[in-house]
Design a protein around this motif. Structure first.
Motif, PDB file in Angstrom:
ATOM      1  N   GLU A 166      36.324  45.389  41.663  1.00  0.00           N
ATOM      2  CA  GLU A 166      36.671  44.577  40.489  1.00  0.00           C
ATOM      3  C   GLU A 166      37.854  45.186  39.763  1.00  0.00           C
ATOM      4  O   GLU A 166      37.862  46.379  39.454  1.00  0.00           O
ATOM      5  N   VAL A 167      38.869  44.355  39.496  1.00  0.00           N
ATOM      6  CA  VAL A 167      40.017  44.781  38.697  1.00  0.00           C
ATOM      7  C   VAL A 167      40.275  43.713  37.648  1.00  0.00           C
ATOM      8  O   VAL A 167      40.481  42.545  37.972  1.00  0.00           O
ATOM      9  N   ILE A 168      40.251  44.111  36.382  1.00  0.00           N
ATOM     10  CA  ILE A 168      40.585  43.215  35.276  1.00  0.00           C
ATOM     11  C   ILE A 168      41.903  43.685  34.687  1.00  0.00           C
ATOM     12  O   ILE A 168      42.049  44.859  34.335  1.00  0.00           O
ATOM     13  N   VAL A 169      42.871  42.783  34.574  1.00  0.00           N
ATOM     14  CA  VAL A 169      44.203  43.140  34.088  1.00  0.00           C
ATOM     15  C   VAL A 169      44.524  42.278  32.866  1.00  0.00           C
ATOM     16  O   VAL A 169      44.647  41.059  32.990  1.00  0.00           O
ATOM     17  N   ARG A 170      44.644  42.915  31.725  1.00  0.00           N
ATOM     18  CA  ARG A 170      44.946  42.187  30.490  1.00  0.00           C
ATOM     19  C   ARG A 170      46.240  42.690  29.882  1.00  0.00           C
ATOM     20  O   ARG A 170      46.585  43.861  30.016  1.00  0.00           O
ATOM     21  N   PRO A 171      46.930  41.825  29.140  1.00  0.00           N
ATOM     22  CA  PRO A 171      48.103  42.288  28.399  1.00  0.00           C
ATOM     23  C   PRO A 171      47.665  43.121  27.185  1.00  0.00           C
ATOM     24  O   PRO A 171      46.539  42.949  26.687  1.00  0.00           O
ATOM     25  N   ILE A 180      40.015  40.142  41.562  1.00  0.00           N
ATOM     26  CA  ILE A 180      41.075  40.433  40.605  1.00  0.00           C
ATOM     27  C   ILE A 180      41.005  39.407  39.482  1.00  0.00           C
ATOM     28  O   ILE A 180      41.034  38.193  39.741  1.00  0.00           O
ATOM     29  N   SER A 181      40.907  39.858  38.244  1.00  0.00           N
ATOM     30  CA  SER A 181      40.825  38.946  37.102  1.00  0.00           C
ATOM     31  C   SER A 181      42.017  39.152  36.168  1.00  0.00           C
ATOM     32  O   SER A 181      41.998  40.040  35.318  1.00  0.00           O
ATOM     33  N   PRO A 182      43.070  38.345  36.331  1.00  0.00           N
ATOM     34  CA  PRO A 182      44.232  38.467  35.437  1.00  0.00           C
ATOM     35  C   PRO A 182      43.952  37.848  34.074  1.00  0.00           C
ATOM     36  O   PRO A 182      43.232  36.846  33.958  1.00  0.00           O
ATOM     37  N   SER A 187      40.430  35.736  40.594  1.00  0.00           N
ATOM     38  CA  SER A 187      39.658  34.992  39.604  1.00  0.00           C
ATOM     39  C   SER A 187      40.484  34.922  38.319  1.00  0.00           C
ATOM     40  O   SER A 187      41.656  34.561  38.355  1.00  0.00           O
ATOM     41  N   SER A 188      39.923  35.302  37.202  1.00  0.00           N
ATOM     42  CA  SER A 188      40.613  35.226  35.910  1.00  0.00           C
ATOM     43  C   SER A 188      39.724  35.872  34.859  1.00  0.00           C
ATOM     44  O   SER A 188      38.510  35.969  35.036  1.00  0.00           O
ATOM     45  N   VAL A 189      40.332  36.283  33.745  1.00  0.00           N
ATOM     46  CA  VAL A 189      39.495  36.719  32.625  1.00  0.00           C
ATOM     47  C   VAL A 189      38.662  35.547  32.110  1.00  0.00           C
ATOM     48  O   VAL A 189      37.638  35.748  31.448  1.00  0.00           O
ATOM     49  N   ALA A 190      39.084  34.327  32.454  1.00  0.00           N
ATOM     50  CA  ALA A 190      38.280  33.147  32.115  1.00  0.00           C
ATOM     51  C   ALA A 190      36.998  33.103  32.933  1.00  0.00           C
ATOM     52  O   ALA A 190      36.108  32.295  32.656  1.00  0.00           O
TER      53      ALA A 190
END
Length: 249
Positions: free
Chosen positions: A240-245, A184-186, A142-145
């Motif tokens: 659920e995995v959220i990956v942010r810079p 996965i939410s990049p 998916s996406s952080v969006a």
């Protein structure tokens, strides 16, 4: 952690960016890789690279995820080659950011077709076999969006919210089976997705949306997150995995 050596993973959108990075990571861990994308030349080149670098078993299949028949054939050929599909990475996606007032309806439809229907067709094609085998893992990118909406992302975010909703629904429906589901939410990742944006207003403001002092993620960062999820012990389901810079300011 469980070894994925000998398991078979289908990766859609494998011709570049996150999909390519996932393929390299899983191949390095001994998985059989099925590369799926429309750009046949790119996945053929990647297949040869994986075979040479990791001695992996690799199958490259030209696939348009908006075609139900294409995705069904993808899974059919993967089974004929490897017997069972253990992991599906629904990674194919497009990010055609635009202002709603600019009425880029064709691009809205394209995002719905690729980002939502492409995922649904993948689930449709693998789920019966996974249920019959009593095992399997579906990873939806998916996406952080899909967690936050910003100007120009209304339609894109809507498609990624849909992917999250589908992932959550699958997890609940399959909770009493051995089939795992991960969303996965990049966050901001350095890929070619932004080069596909045609809305001139968005092109003019896009650089301002990401702080200059923020190092964006690399595709391999997301690949590591996918590997983390698919290599967990049998009793662990990472939903659920959220990956942010990290903003280094």
């Amino acid at each position: 952690m469980n070894s994925i050596k000998g398991k078979t993973a289908i990766i859609t959108g494998a011709s570049s960016g996150i999909g390519e990075a996932i393929a390299k990571k899983l191949a390095s861990e001994g998985a059989n890789i099925v590369l799926a994308a429309r750009r046949e030349d790119r996945i053929s080149t990647l297949a040869n690279e994986l075979k040479e670098s990791f001695s992996s078993e690799v199958l490259a299949i030209s696939t348009d995820v908006t075609s139900r028949e294409d995705v069904e054939q993808l899974v059919k050929q993967a089974k004929e080659k490897f017997g069972q599909v253990d992991i599906l990475i629904n990674n194919a996606g497009v990010m055609l950011l635009s202002f709603l007032k600019n009425d880029l309806v064709d691009q809205w439809e394209q995002m719905v077709d690729v980002n939502i229907k492409g995922v649904l067709f993948g689930v449709h094609a693998v789920l019966p076999g996974m249920l019959e085998a009593g095992r399997g893992h579906v990873v939806n990118v998916s996406s952080v969006a899909g967690h936050e909406v910003f100007p120009t992302s209304a339609v894109y975010s809507a498609t990624k919210y849909a992917v999250r909703a589908l992932s959550m629904g699958m997890e609940k429906e399959l909770a009493e089976t051995a089939i795992k589901v991960t969303n996965i939410s990049p966050g901001a990742v350095q890929t070619e997705l932004t080069t596909h944006i045609t809305d001139e207003e968005v092109q003019g403001m896009f650089k301002k949306m990401i702080p200059e002092d923020m190092k964006v993620l690399e595709a391999k960062d997301i690949a590591e997150s996918v590997f983390y999820a698919v290599s967990q012990p049998d009793h662990v389901n990472v939903n659920e995995v959220i990956v942010r810079p990290v903003n280094q300011a």
